[in-house]
Enzyme design. Structure first.
Site, PDB file in Angstrom:
ATOM      1  N   GLU A  75       8.304  -1.352   1.426  1.00  0.00           N
ATOM      2  CA  GLU A  75       8.297  -2.030   1.274  1.00  0.00           C
ATOM      3  C   GLU A  75       7.672  -2.529  -0.236  1.00  0.00           C
ATOM      4  O   GLU A  75       7.727  -1.693  -1.224  1.00  0.00           O
ATOM      5  CB  GLU A  75       5.943  -2.542   2.279  1.00  0.00           C
ATOM      6  CG  GLU A  75       5.889  -3.415   1.265  1.00  0.00           C
ATOM      7  CD  GLU A  75       3.888  -4.028   2.543  1.00  0.00           C
ATOM      8  OE1 GLU A  75       3.258  -4.629   1.986  1.00  0.00           O
ATOM      9  OE2 GLU A  75       3.588  -2.842   3.232  1.00  0.00           O
ATOM     10  N   GLU A 105      -1.930   4.139   7.392  1.00  0.00           N
ATOM     11  CA  GLU A 105      -1.206   3.771   7.457  1.00  0.00           C
ATOM     12  C   GLU A 105      -0.701   5.439   6.376  1.00  0.00           C
ATOM     13  O   GLU A 105      -1.825   5.275   5.881  1.00  0.00           O
ATOM     14  CB  GLU A 105      -0.788   2.791   6.644  1.00  0.00           C
ATOM     15  CG  GLU A 105      -0.347   1.145   7.548  1.00  0.00           C
ATOM     16  CD  GLU A 105      -0.830   0.088   6.074  1.00  0.00           C
ATOM     17  OE1 GLU A 105      -0.760  -0.143   4.856  1.00  0.00           O
ATOM     18  OE2 GLU A 105      -1.401  -0.898   7.179  1.00  0.00           O
TER      19      GLU A 105
END
Length: 415
Positions: free
Chosen positions: A329, A218
């Site tokens: 997120e 990520e």
């Protein structure tokens, strides 16, 4: 008299012996454990740079970085440059065609104002005692939890997904064979309500299933008061090979990621940032698998090769990725009253507000088996709770595949 002196000396020695284990911090960590962990993270530097934002950037010899404490990397030879890059990524025209005005508006890190690291070193953001005090435990400092995984097609009912505290608004492609992903990610400074919450925008490169063996790489930007001690927007990376259970971490806070770049500090704050109805800025993130050596490389912007995740760290990702996700997120640590957090995602505005107001990802691409960038097929979007944060996709023109996303969190439709 001699007895008193002996007693005093014995008392002093007892204090000295006990001193290292004195309990400090709100979570009751021992000073010995804190000092040991700081020594493990903060390697001896050839030069240290004080950043205007309060960070200290240590210039550490490239061979002394934390990566090589990993059992699989003890005898690892640093690869100083990828053997192959996705098609046209580093063409000279991309760099030379930029005007001076465009260069001056480029994203940079604040510590650059006060210096740069020498050759054969890498910049590492120094971890301080107070950083560890904010963690749930010294051992878990710099680690996500298992609730950080977006599950677009989970068999679980939606309410289970939202109750775990993490909410997402993403675009994704699945059931394929992928060797990387790229996007331009709009950069903002969202408000984060609680110290233990965060807001981020990132790319996920995923392999395996969503159980205990998930592999994930990520990268993107985030605002995380608990991790960094402030509300600045910072560049970050993350990796795990077991669904966040025990492997991987943010940035260079554990062994694993090998950095080769001396200009970009992982976890360093980035500037300038977008403003509502005004100037917009984005960062380019590219993650790809070197077809020859097998490592997963990270590029920031159009010219910074940051480093790589060695293939030996992973099981599924040692071959390829099966799913790519792009998006936002947040953590929703609901209050005792059960109210949703006001932590913002992206710009804090819903997707339908569009350009200059809502945050975006544009030029969403994947790397195929020929090591070329291409537009993904069968892109889909997903959000846990669209009344709190949502996503709207589009395609065409210079933006290619793109989407707007985000939201304010708590509002009349998201109580």
């Amino acid at each position: 008299m001699a007895t008193r002196v002996s007693f005093f000396l014995a008392l002093v020695m007892t204090v000295v012996i006990l001193a290292p284990s004195v309990v400090s911090g709100e979570n009751g960590f021992s000073d010995l454990k804190i000092r040991t962990h700081l020594k493990r993270l903060n390697k001896p530097a050839l030069k240290s740079i004080k950043s205007p934002d309060g960070d200290i950037i240590d210039c550490v010899p490239i061979t002394d970085q934390p990566a090589f404490a990993h059992p699989l990397l003890i005898n690892h030879t640093v690869q100083m440059w990828p053997s192959l890059n996705p098609e046209s990524v580093f063409s000279e025209s991309k760099v030379s065609s930029k005007t001076k005005n465009q260069q001056s508006n480029a994203i940079h890190q604040l510590w650059h104002v006060n210096g740069k690291c020498p050759k054969n070193t890498i910049p590492i953001r120094r971890t301080r005692r107070q950083d560890l005090y904010r963690a749930s435990s010294v051992e878990n400092y710099g680690m996500k939890n298992q609730k950080s995984i977006p599950k677009p097609k989970s068999s679980e009912p939606p309410n289970v997904l939202t109750q775990n505290g993490h909410q997402h608004a993403i675009m994704y492609v699945e059931d394929g064979v992928f060797y990387g992903a790229k996007a331009k990610i709009n950069v903002w400074k969202p408000d984060v309500e609680m110290p233990n919450e965060f807001s981020l925008a990132q790319i996920w490169v995923l392999g395996g299933n969503f159980n205990s063996d998930l592999n994930s790489i990520e990268a993107g930007w985030q605002v995380s008061p608990q991790l960094y001690g402030d509300n600045r927007t910072r560049l970050f990376t993350y990796w795990t090979s077991d669904a966040y259970q025990g492997t991987g971490c943010y940035n260079l806070l554990c062994s694993g990621f090998v950095q080769i770049n001396r200009e970009i500090a992982m976890g360093g704050s980035i500037s300038p940032l977008s403003n509502y109805g005004n100037s917009q800025y984005d960062i380019t993130i590219l993650i790809w698998k070197d077809p020859k050596e097998g490592h997963w490389w990270l590029q920031f912007g159009e010219k910074y090769i940051i480093g790589y995740w060695p293939a030996s760290l992973f099981s599924y990702l040692s071959e390829s990725a099966s799913m790519i996700e792009w998006g936002g997120e947040v953590v929703n640590s609901q209050s005792e009253e059960g109210q949703h957090t006001t932590t913002q995602m992206g710009s804090g505005r819903f997707a339908e507000e569009g350009w200059g107001k809502a945050s975006y990802f544009k030029n969403v691409q994947v790397v195929d088996g020929s090591n070329e960038l291409r537009n993904p097929e069968n892109l889909q979007v997903f959000t846990d709770q669209e009344n709190c944060y949502n996503v709207k996709s589009g395609n065409g023109g210079s933006w290619g595949s793109y989407f707007y996303y985000g939201g304010p969190g708590r509002n009349p439709n998201c109580p």
